[in-house]
Write an enzyme that holds these catalytic residues in place. Structure first.
Site, PDB file in Angstrom:
ATOM      1  N   SER A  13      -3.218   0.734   2.972  1.00  0.00           N
ATOM      2  CA  SER A  13      -2.040   1.597   2.851  1.00  0.00           C
ATOM      3  C   SER A  13      -2.004   2.158   1.438  1.00  0.00           C
ATOM      4  CB  SER A  13      -0.769   0.775   3.099  1.00  0.00           C
ATOM      5  OG  SER A  13       0.387   1.472   2.672  1.00  0.00           O
ATOM      6  N   TYR A  26       3.860  -6.597   0.424  1.00  0.00           N
ATOM      7  CA  TYR A  26       3.069  -5.676   1.245  1.00  0.00           C
ATOM      8  C   TYR A  26       2.031  -4.962   0.376  1.00  0.00           C
ATOM      9  CZ  TYR A  26       1.999  -1.863   4.478  1.00  0.00           C
ATOM     10  OH  TYR A  26       1.357  -0.963   5.293  1.00  0.00           O
ATOM     11  N   LYS A  30      -2.139  -5.160   0.574  1.00  0.00           N
ATOM     12  CA  LYS A  30      -2.974  -3.969   0.769  1.00  0.00           C
ATOM     13  C   LYS A  30      -3.934  -3.775  -0.398  1.00  0.00           C
ATOM     14  CE  LYS A  30      -1.250  -3.219   4.739  1.00  0.00           C
ATOM     15  NZ  LYS A  30      -2.038  -3.383   5.958  1.00  0.00           N
TER      16      LYS A  30
END
Length: 129
Positions: A13, A26, A30
């Site tokens: 991402s 998160y 990533k």
């Protein structure tokens, strides 16, 4: 590995290469996947190519639940290509990286964001349109 060839395309991402307010966990995950991509590309070369895609906002059923049409229109104006990404945009990049057309590409992360990552620089440049 035994076939001595192939390609892996990881899906990370944009959060892995830029700050992710209120989602540090998160973004960190990533970023780790992006690093793993580069590391495995070196370890597994020349047998297997390992690359990654890092999409920004992609319109899906899930993201449609998070945003109204007005939100998407506002977001589109902020993206240099003036539209939100689609699953096909990501799929096409994955298909390219997995194909023989990318036979000399390994260890790379392709950002799929319509130019958003660099938009801040454009904001400071004189208009050329």
């Amino acid at each position: 590995m035994q076939a001595r060839g192939g390609a892996i395309v990881n899906v990370a991402s944009i959060a892995g290469v830029t700050a992710s307010p209120r989602a540090a966990h998160y973004g960190a995950a990533k970023a780790a996947l992006i690093n793993l991509t580069a590391t495995l590309a070196l370890e597994w070369a020349p047998r297997i190519r390992v690359n990654c895609v890092a999409p920004d906002f992609i319109r899906t059923e899930g993201t449609d639940k998070l945003m109204t049409a007005t939100d998407r229109k506002r977001l589109s104006k902020l993206i240099p290509l003036h539209r939100v990404g689609t699953p096909a945009d990501v799929a096409n990049a994955v298909a390219f990286l997995a194909s023989d057309m990318a036979s000399f590409v390994t260890g790379q992360t392709l950002i799929i964001d319509g130019g958003s990552l660099h938009r801040g620089r454009f904001d400071f440049m004189p208009s050329v349109r």
